[in-house]
Enzyme design. Sequence first.
Site, mmCIF file in Angstrom:
data_model
loop_
_atom_site.group_PDB
_atom_site.id
_atom_site.type_symbol
_atom_site.label_atom_id
_atom_site.label_comp_id
_atom_site.label_asym_id
_atom_site.label_seq_id
_atom_site.Cartn_x
_atom_site.Cartn_y
_atom_site.Cartn_z
ATOM 1 N N GLU A 1 22.187 55.529 -7.100
ATOM 2 C CA GLU A 1 22.436 55.284 -8.537
ATOM 3 C C GLU A 1 22.603 56.613 -9.282
ATOM 4 O O GLU A 1 22.112 56.775 -10.390
ATOM 5 C CB GLU A 1 21.290 54.474 -9.162
ATOM 6 C CG GLU A 1 21.085 53.107 -8.553
ATOM 7 C CD GLU A 1 21.802 51.996 -9.322
ATOM 8 O OE1 GLU A 1 22.096 52.165 -10.514
ATOM 9 O OE2 GLU A 1 22.123 50.964 -8.692
ATOM 10 N N GLY B 1 24.305 47.941 1.683
ATOM 11 C CA GLY B 1 23.111 47.104 1.814
ATOM 12 C C GLY B 1 23.498 45.644 1.925
ATOM 13 O O GLY B 1 24.234 45.125 1.094
#
Lengths: 729, 729
Positions: B449, B195
Site C-alpha cells: 500500500e 493474494g
Amino acid sequence: MSPRTPAPIEKAAPSPRETMAAERASPPFDVRRMIYAMGGGQRNVELKEKFMQEIERDPLFKLSDIHDLTKNQIRERTMAKFQSMVHYVVNERLDVFTKRMELVGIADPAFWTRFGVHYGLFLGAIRSGATANQFSYWLEKGVLGLNGMAGCFGMTELAHGSNVAGLETTGTFDEGSDEFVIHTPSVSATKWWIGGAAQTATHCAVFAQLIVKGVVHGTHTFIVPLRDPKTFSLLPGITIGDIGKKMGRDGIDNGWIQFTNVRVPRAYMLMKHTQVTREGQVFKAPLAQLTYGALLQGRTAMVADAANVSKKALTIAVRYAAVRRQFKVGHKEFESQILDYPIHQRRLLPLLAQAVAMGFTAVQMTAMYESLTAQLESFGADSDEVETKDVLDKLKETHATSAGLKAFCTWNGLETIEKCRASCGGHGYSSYTGLSSMYNDQAVQCTWEGDNTILTLQAGRSLVGSYSDALAGTELPGGTSYLNSLPSILTISCPSDADTLKPETIDNAWKCVAANVVKNAHGQYEKFVKEGKGKEEALEMCSQERFVAAKVHTAGYIYRQFREALVELAQKEDPSNGVVATLEKICALYGVWSIEENAGYFLKYKFFTPEQMDIITAEVNALCLELRKCAVPLVDSFNFSDHIINSPLGVYSGDVYKVYFDRVRESNPHESVHPYFDRIIKPLLEREPLELDDAEEMELDEEIAEMKSERDEAIKEAKAAKKALKAKA
Amino acid sequence: MSPRTPAPIEKAAPSPRETMAAERASPPFDVRRMIYAMGGGQRNVELKEKFMQEIERDPLFKLSDIHDLTKNQIRERTMAKFQSMVHYVVNERLDVFTKRMELVGIADPAFWTRFGVHYGLFLGAIRSGATANQFSYWLEKGVLGLNGMAGCFGMTELAHGSNVAGLETTGTFDEGSDEFVIHTPSVSATKWWIGGAAQTATHCAVFAQLIVKGVVHGTHTFIVPLRDPKTFSLLPGITIGDIGKKMGRDGIDNGWIQFTNVRVPRAYMLMKHTQVTREGQVFKAPLAQLTYGALLQGRTAMVADAANVSKKALTIAVRYAAVRRQFKVGHKEFESQILDYPIHQRRLLPLLAQAVAMGFTAVQMTAMYESLTAQLESFGADSDEVETKDVLDKLKETHATSAGLKAFCTWNGLETIEKCRASCGGHGYSSYTGLSSMYNDQAVQCTWEGDNTILTLQAGRSLVGSYSDALAGTELPGGTSYLNSLPSILTISCPSDADTLKPETIDNAWKCVAANVVKNAHGQYEKFVKEGKGKEEALEMCSQERFVAAKVHTAGYIYRQFREALVELAQKEDPSNGVVATLEKICALYGVWSIEENAGYFLKYKFFTPEQMDIITAEVNALCLELRKCAVPLVDSFNFSDHIINSPLGVYSGDVYKVYFDRVRESNPHESVHPYFDRIIKPLLEREPLELDDAEEMELDEEIAEMKSERDEAIKEAKAAKKALKAKA
C-alpha cells in the site's frame, strides 16, 4: 471528453545480466587484492574458498530447500551434519577449524548453534571447570569425538536467565551415598531453552545451587546423564519436553528439563575451582573469575559473525538494487536502477561501510581474545602478583570491550539485515529471498551469551570505572586511552569549517564526544552516590547515561580500529591497486555517517557547529554517490559464493528474476488435488445468496396478532360461558 | 584454600499473581473511563468487547495453536472464516463492520488480508472503476456475498511494484471479436504476490496496458476470470503458481499468474474513467486522480492498526516486565521486578506513549478520510470550479498526511514489536509468546500500500510544495499551518531554562524545527533547480532532506494531534477521575522523548541549548519513573482480551510461567517414537571412535621398501642373467 494522447511503447532496458556486467566493467580497485584485504589475507581467503567449495558439494548442506522443511526435517538434517564435521573437529588445527565454523555459521546458523552447544558450551564447561582427572575421564567417555555421548548446557531456567546466581535448581550432597541429588524444586526452576535437550543430547552440564550440610554454596556445574545412548530413553527422574517453534534457528532442538531427585556420583560435579570432599568439606579457589575468560569466546565470535551476516545481507541488497529498475527520472531512456537513487544509496552504503568497519574490528577483537587466552593458559599457582594484576587487567579490558562490541555489532547486524530486506521491497518478504530467515536467525544473537542491554550497561559501568581511574591519574590502556588526555579532550573542537572532514578531526570528534558522554555517566553516578545512594542503586539510576556512554564509545572504537587496520594495510599494499584508497573512503563514510546518526552529542558538546554538521551531511551524500560507483565490486569483495548467499536476489550473475522465478516454482510444485477446495471453498461459493436478516420474514408479528385474537376469542367465549352460567343460576 | 562463607537460603518473592495484583491496587485514574477515552468512547468500547467475545467463542478463531499449523492448514482456516464474516459484511452497518475488521485484523492479520483482498481491493477496484451498469453486473454475479466468485487483485508484477505506470502486462483490443486479449509478454511481467491467486480466487482485477489500434493508453483495469468456480480448474490461457513461504501472513495464499492470450469481453474493462467503444475509440475523463481517494482507505486503516499492534505488543511486554524478577539491587529483600529498572522503563514507556499518541492520531486521520469520502461522493459533473479546487485540495492534504502517517506509524509499530520482543529476553524468541509472529506479520505493512520510503518522499515533496506556497503567501490549512508563521517560526527558541518543559514550549519546538527541516529541503531543491537540474532530478537529489522533513514534520504532527485530542477530552471528562491528568503525562513523555530522539535537529536549529536538552533528558527519566507506577493499569486500558493478546507472557492474571509452560507442553506433545534416532543419532553415537588420520597406519613406507627391494632383486637377477648370457656367447 477527448481522446488521450497515447504514449509510445518503450525501448527495452538492458537485461539484468547486462546491467550487472556493466557494474563490474571498471572497478577502481583490484578486486582480488580487496578480497585479501577484507578477508584477512591470501591464506585465509583461500581457506574460506576451500570450505565454501566443500560445503557446496556436500548434499547435507543443501540450502535452497530450507524454507519449506518441517521442524523435524530440519532438526534431523542438523544432526546428520555432525558426521562430517566431527571428522574436521578432530583432524583440523583449531585455528583452521575455527575459520571453517565461522563460514558454516553463516550458511547454517542452527547447525552452528547445535555444534556449539556440544563443543563450545558443554565441552567448554568441562574444559574450564574439570580437574585434570575429571577432564581425562570425560575424554575417555567420548566427549571429543561424540562417541556415545552428546552434550547440552543446562544453565537458564524458566524464571531465570541472566542472573545465574539466582538459579533455583539444587545439587545437594548426600554424604550417605557419596552422591549429589539434582532437583528441580518448582515449575519456574525448570531448565528452559536448553539446546539439544528436546531430542539429541545424552548428557547435560547442569548449573545448580550446591548445597552441602544444609548450606548453600552458590551455583556450580554438574554433569548429569539424561538418556541411555543406546535407546535414547530418558533416565529415571529426568522429565524432558520440547520447547517447540521459535522465531528462528529451528534446526536446534531446544527443550526443557525437570530433575526429580536425580542422583549422580560426587565426581560428576566439576571441581577445578570448588571441591567437595567425601566428608562434605567445601573448598574454593581464589580468582574464580578467571574462568569467565571462556565465556568471552562466544562473544568474540559473534562480533565476526555480525560483520559476516551484514556483508551477506548487503550482497543481496546491493546486487538486487543494481539490476532492479523502477521509475524513469526526467528524460532518461530507461527506468533507473534503484541503486542510482540517492535515497537508496543512503539506505545501503552507510551500512556497507559499517559492515566493513565491523569486519576489521572483529579481527582485532579476535587477536585481543587470543592474547588473553595465551596469558590465561600460562597463568598458574606460581604466578606472582604482577602477573596476577596483569592478567586481571587484561581480562577486565577484554570483557568490557567484547561486551560493548558484542551488543552493538549484533544489533547492527540485525538492523542491517532488516534494512536490506526492506530495501528489496515486496520481494524481501518472500522466504526464498533469504533475508527474512536471516533476520529471524540473527535476532537471538542480541539476547543470548549476555543480553545486549545488560552487556551495554556492563560496558558503561566499566567506562565509569575507567573515568574514575583516569581522574586518579592511572594510565589507561587500549580502547579507553583517550581518557588519558583529560580534561583537555573534553573541550577540543573542530578548528575550522575547512578542517571538518579531515580524518584527524573525525578521530578527535569521536574521542572528545566519547569522553564527554563517559564523563556525564560518571558525573551522574557520583551525584547519586553523594546523595547517599548505594553503589548499585546509583549505577542503576544512571543506566541511561551508561548506555549512551557505551554506545558512543563503541562507535568511536570501531572507527579507530578501522583506521588502525588501514594504516597497517597501507604499509604492505601497492597504492596503485586502489585498495587502500577505496577503503579510506569507506572508513570516512563510516566516520561521518555515524557522527550524523549521533548528531545530538556532537552538537551538544560543541565539537561541531551546526554549519559543520551540514558539511558532514553533505559529505555523507557525496561519499554515498562516490561509493555507489563501485558498490557491486565491493560486495563482490565480500567473497561469498551463490550457495552461501542462498538468495535469488543476490546471485552473482544478476539474473535475479529468472533465478527467483525458478526457485519459487521448484519450491512449490503444482498440487494436482486442491488441498481444501471440496471441504471449504466449494460450499462457500455455492451456498444460497445471502440476504439481509429480516425478522419480518418470519411473520412473527402476524403470528402474535393471530395468537392475540385467538386468546381474545377464548376470553370472550369464557366470559360468555360464565355469563350464561350466571344467568342460569 | 579456605571454606567459603555460605549464603543463606532466600525468602521466596511474592508470586507473579500477587505481584500483578499489587500493580493494580491503586491506579491514579479510573480505568474504565480511561478505556473509554483511549477507545473512542463508551459505544465503541462496548462494540469492541462484543466482537472480542464473539471471536473468542468462534472455534475458527482459535489462536493458541497457530504457530504449529502448516501453511496449507492455516490457509484452509483462513478461508473457513469467510463463512461467518460474509454474514457480517452483508448485515452490519459499514461503520460497525469496519470496527469489527479492525479488531479481527489484530487477532488474525492474514485473514484480514485475504478478506481485504476481496472486499477492499477487488470489490474496491470495481466500485471505483466500474460504470453503473458494470457495477450492477458484478453485484448480480455475486461479488458482494461471495456467491460463485472470489476476487483477487492483479497489480504488481515480478519486475514492477511501485511503478504502476510501468507494468508490462497488456490488454489489447481486438475489434474483430469485440474482446480484449490479456497477455503476459515475459517472465518479468508475471503477476506476482497476488493474494488469493494461488488457491482461492476465481476472478482477478488485472492491471494492464490498454492497447487499442496499436497505441498504448496506459494502465487500466480488466476483470479476468481465472478458475471455474464449480471445479476450480484453471481457465484456458491462465497459468498460476504458488508464491509459497513468506516472512509472515502465511494464511493468505499469494500466487503468480501468467496470461497467455486470454480473451475477455470488452465490457470486462472497467470503464468509469476511460471508455473504449465498439469501434475502438478511446475516451478519458478528466480528474482521474479523484479515483486515488479509494487508495487512501488502506493507508488510513493502517495508521489505526499500527497503534493497535503497538498496544498489543506493549501489553505483553509491560505485564511480563511487571512480574519478571531478575537480580537483587542493594539490600532489597527480593529480586527486582524488571519494570523497576530505569533502563527497562526507558525501553518500554516512551513506546507506550508513542502508541497512545498514534491511537489518538488515527482517530483524527480516520475523520479526515471520512470527510474526504463524503466530499468525493457529493462531487459530480455538475460541481463548479470552487468545489473542484476544494476537493482537489482536500485530496492533496489527505494524501500527504496519510502518506507520512502510514509510513512512520507502521515503522513505529514494527520497531515497537521488536523492542517489546527483545525486552522479554529469551522468552521473546519463543513462537508461543507471540511477538515474533507479530513482527513477521507487521513487516509487510511497511512495504505494501505504498512502500514506506517512497511514501515519506511523497510526503516530503508535498512539504516542499507547501513551503513554496507559504512563501507565496498562500494560507495553509491543517497540518502545515505552522508554515503560515514564516519566517518568524524559524528563529524562535526556548525563552529560558525554566520554560523548557512547558507544553507550549514543546509545541513551539516541534513547529520551529519542522519549519527548519522543511525549509532545508526546499532550499536544497531550489538550489538544484537553479543549477539547471530538472524538477524531478532536483527532487531526487534532495531526497534525504525530504525524508528528514517528513520525519520531523510527522512526529510533530502526531504530538499536536494528541494534544488537541486532550483539549477535547478535558471538556467532557471529570478531572477527579485522573484520566486527563495521566494522558497529559503520557503526551508530555511522547513530546520530550521524541525531541531527545531527534536531538540533533533541536540543537542545530538552536531551539534548545545543550543545557535545556539535559532538562529534556531528565524529564524523560522522571516521566518514565512516574508512569511506571501505573504502567499495568495503562496497558489494561488498552483493553485487549487474553484471547486477542494470545501470549502467555501477557496474560491479565500475571501467572505467566504456568500459562507459558502449559502452552509449550500442549503445543508439543510427547512423541512416543523418536523421529530420527534410529536413522541419524544412533549411528552417529555408535560409530568407532575417531582417530587422527595417519597415513603411516597404512604401512605404505614398508610396502614401498618391500617393492623396492623386490625390484632391486629383479634387476640384480636380470643383470646376472644378462651376464651369464654374455659369458655364454
